[in-house]
Design an enzyme around this catalytic site. Structure first.
Site, PDB file in Angstrom:
ATOM      1  N   HIS A   1       0.851  -1.205   0.000  1.00 14.24           N
ATOM      2  CA  HIS A   1       0.000   0.000   0.000  1.00 14.24           C
ATOM      3  C   HIS A   1       0.879   1.246   0.000  1.00 14.24           C
ATOM      4  O   HIS A   1       2.090   1.166   0.170  1.00 14.24           O
ATOM      5  CB  HIS A   1      -1.006  -0.002   1.147  1.00 14.24           C
ATOM      6  CG  HIS A   1      -0.417   0.120   2.523  1.00 14.24           C
ATOM      7  ND1 HIS A   1       0.411  -0.835   3.076  1.00 14.24           N
ATOM      8  CD2 HIS A   1      -0.546   1.090   3.470  1.00 14.24           C
ATOM      9  CE1 HIS A   1       0.758  -0.464   4.300  1.00 14.24           C
ATOM     10  NE2 HIS A   1       0.207   0.711   4.560  1.00 14.24           N
TER      11      HIS A   1
ATOM     12  N   HIS B   1       1.367   3.981   1.877  1.00 11.05           N
ATOM     13  CA  HIS B   1       1.888   4.771   3.007  1.00 11.05           C
ATOM     14  C   HIS B   1       3.408   4.876   2.980  1.00 11.05           C
ATOM     15  O   HIS B   1       4.107   3.932   2.609  1.00 11.05           O
ATOM     16  CB  HIS B   1       1.423   4.166   4.336  1.00 11.05           C
ATOM     17  CG  HIS B   1      -0.022   4.453   4.629  1.00 11.05           C
ATOM     18  ND1 HIS B   1      -0.769   3.717   5.519  1.00 11.05           N
ATOM     19  CD2 HIS B   1      -0.858   5.409   4.132  1.00 11.05           C
ATOM     20  CE1 HIS B   1      -2.003   4.211   5.569  1.00 11.05           C
ATOM     21  NE2 HIS B   1      -2.083   5.226   4.724  1.00 11.05           N
TER      22      HIS B   1
ATOM     23  N   ASP C   1       5.696   4.793   5.179  1.00  9.99           N
ATOM     24  CA  ASP C   1       6.528   3.834   5.916  1.00  9.99           C
ATOM     25  C   ASP C   1       6.600   2.474   5.216  1.00  9.99           C
ATOM     26  O   ASP C   1       7.216   1.539   5.727  1.00  9.99           O
ATOM     27  CB  ASP C   1       6.056   3.696   7.372  1.00  9.99           C
ATOM     28  CG  ASP C   1       4.669   3.112   7.496  1.00  9.99           C
ATOM     29  OD1 ASP C   1       3.751   3.603   6.798  1.00  9.99           O
ATOM     30  OD2 ASP C   1       4.495   2.161   8.288  1.00  9.99           O
ATOM     31  N   HIS C   2       5.997   2.377   4.015  1.00  8.21           N
ATOM     32  CA  HIS C   2       6.108   1.166   3.201  1.00  8.21           C
ATOM     33  C   HIS C   2       6.722   1.449   1.832  1.00  8.21           C
ATOM     34  O   HIS C   2       6.983   0.523   1.064  1.00  8.21           O
ATOM     35  CB  HIS C   2       4.727   0.508   3.047  1.00  8.21           C
ATOM     36  CG  HIS C   2       4.146   0.096   4.363  1.00  8.21           C
ATOM     37  ND1 HIS C   2       4.081  -1.211   4.779  1.00  8.21           N
ATOM     38  CD2 HIS C   2       3.663   0.848   5.392  1.00  8.21           C
ATOM     39  CE1 HIS C   2       3.570  -1.251   6.014  1.00  8.21           C
ATOM     40  NE2 HIS C   2       3.312  -0.015   6.400  1.00  8.21           N
TER      41      HIS C   2
ATOM     42  N   HIS D   1      -7.602  -0.433   5.462  1.00 11.27           N
ATOM     43  CA  HIS D   1      -6.532   0.444   5.960  1.00 11.27           C
ATOM     44  C   HIS D   1      -6.292   1.551   4.936  1.00 11.27           C
ATOM     45  O   HIS D   1      -6.300   2.738   5.241  1.00 11.27           O
ATOM     46  CB  HIS D   1      -5.288  -0.395   6.207  1.00 11.27           C
ATOM     47  CG  HIS D   1      -4.094   0.369   6.685  1.00 11.27           C
ATOM     48  ND1 HIS D   1      -4.030   0.951   7.922  1.00 11.27           N
ATOM     49  CD2 HIS D   1      -2.907   0.652   6.083  1.00 11.27           C
ATOM     50  CE1 HIS D   1      -2.853   1.558   8.065  1.00 11.27           C
ATOM     51  NE2 HIS D   1      -2.161   1.388   6.961  1.00 11.27           N
TER      52      HIS D   1
ATOM     53  N   ASP E   1      -0.379  -3.828   6.267  1.00 15.77           N
ATOM     54  CA  ASP E   1      -1.033  -3.280   7.461  1.00 15.77           C
ATOM     55  C   ASP E   1      -2.505  -3.679   7.546  1.00 15.77           C
ATOM     56  O   ASP E   1      -3.320  -2.948   8.112  1.00 15.77           O
ATOM     57  CB  ASP E   1      -0.920  -1.743   7.471  1.00 15.77           C
ATOM     58  CG  ASP E   1       0.499  -1.272   7.775  1.00 15.77           C
ATOM     59  OD1 ASP E   1       1.378  -2.116   8.017  1.00 15.77           O
ATOM     60  OD2 ASP E   1       0.715  -0.037   7.757  1.00 15.77           O
TER      61      ASP E   1
ATOM     62  N   HIS F   1       4.255  -4.440  10.893  1.00 16.50           N
ATOM     63  CA  HIS F   1       4.685  -3.776  12.136  1.00 16.50           C
ATOM     64  C   HIS F   1       4.786  -4.743  13.309  1.00 16.50           C
ATOM     65  O   HIS F   1       4.064  -5.739  13.352  1.00 16.50           O
ATOM     66  CB  HIS F   1       3.694  -2.666  12.525  1.00 16.50           C
ATOM     67  CG  HIS F   1       3.668  -1.522  11.563  1.00 16.50           C
ATOM     68  ND1 HIS F   1       4.469  -0.423  11.707  1.00 16.50           N
ATOM     69  CD2 HIS F   1       2.941  -1.322  10.430  1.00 16.50           C
ATOM     70  CE1 HIS F   1       4.230   0.427  10.711  1.00 16.50           C
ATOM     71  NE2 HIS F   1       3.308  -0.105   9.915  1.00 16.50           N
TER      72      HIS F   1
END
Ligand code: ZN
Ligand code: FE
Length: 255
Positions: A56, A58, A60-61, A114, A133, A171
């Site tokens: 996805h 975001h 942090d990915h 998400h 996530d 995570h």
């Protein structure tokens, strides 16, 4: 030859993971939270990056994608619905798409909730699923872009995977997830046992993942919204599962 994986912590609480096909040498990073951490894992394994499979959009990915692509000329595979928000995409995929990493074959499962375009990669022959996530050990992702109903439907799709499927999530949230889970499902003996196991793992500096679908089915309250006992325990006896799920997710948001 069976697939190999290398899991590594990065950023504040993210996990990165490499998936390696020993037959061809192909190696995929599942998401790219941070280029340096991915490169370190590559150096430790001696594997050469050929692909990045994005779950996805975001940051942090995806933050590490361009630096890794510049260096390794790897292919970037991403969900079609979010391709415009993800840098360097070479190939877009959707529900039912197949993704090859060398001779390994992954199936794409759309898991909106998400984010709206979130996907998971399921390597059936290797019993591996990379779920980003959407599903966490004893938890699930925040419902940010989608609806509660979408998230519940997505979690049921993952729950339908074979029990022995190893689940790699984005995570390390397990300890906090267990704390919450006990607040809604405190009499669940499997969950109580999982708490002791996770505490031991974390004290030893070990990750609590991968987990398995079989274990999550028994202990993850977000996969148990259609279990009568759990609905009863939270004062929602007889209510539809999607409503029970939404109530559990709301309680977690406020926990
Ligand atoms: Zn995310
Ligand atoms: Fe994340």
């Amino acid at each position: 030859m069976a697939a190999q994986t290398r899991l590594f912590p990065c950023r504040s609480d993210n996990y990165g993971v490499l998936l390696h096909d020993p037959e061809t040498g192909a190696t995929a990073a599942i998401d790219a939270p941070e280029a340096a951490a991915v490169e370190k894992a590559l150096a430790q394994t001696g594997w050469k990056l050929t692909d990045i499979l994005v779950t996805h959009h975001h940051a942090d990915h995806t933050d590490g994608i361009m630096a890794l692509k510049d260096k390794y000329k790897c292919r970037v595979v991403a969900p079609a619905a979010e391709a415009a928000k993800i840098p360097g995409v070479d190939e877009t995929v959707q529900e039912g798409s197949k993704v090859k990493v060398g001779n390994l074959t992954g199936n794409v499962i759309e898991t909106p909730g998400h984010t709206l375009g979130h996907i998971a990669y399921w390597f059936h022959a290797d019993n591996l699923a990379f779920v980003g996530d959407t599903l966490f050990s004893i938890g699930c992702g925040r419902v940010i872009e989608g609806t509660m109903d979408q998230m519940w439907t997505s979690l049921k799709k993952l729950r339908d995977l074979p029990n022995e499927t190893l689940i790699y999530c984005g995570h390390e949230y397990t300890a906090a997830n267990i704390k919450f889970a006990l607040s809604v499902d405190k009499d669940n003996a499997v969950l109580v046992a999982r708490e002791a196991q996770a505490r031991q793992q974390l004290a030893a500096g070990e990750p609590t993942i991968p987990t398995t679908i079989g274990d999550e089915k028994l202990a993850n309250p977000f996969l148990r919204a259609d279990v009568a006992d759990l609905a009863c325990d939270i004062g929602m006896a007889g209510k539809p599962a999607n409503e029970v799920f939404a109530e559990i997710r709301e309680r977690k948001n406020k926990f």
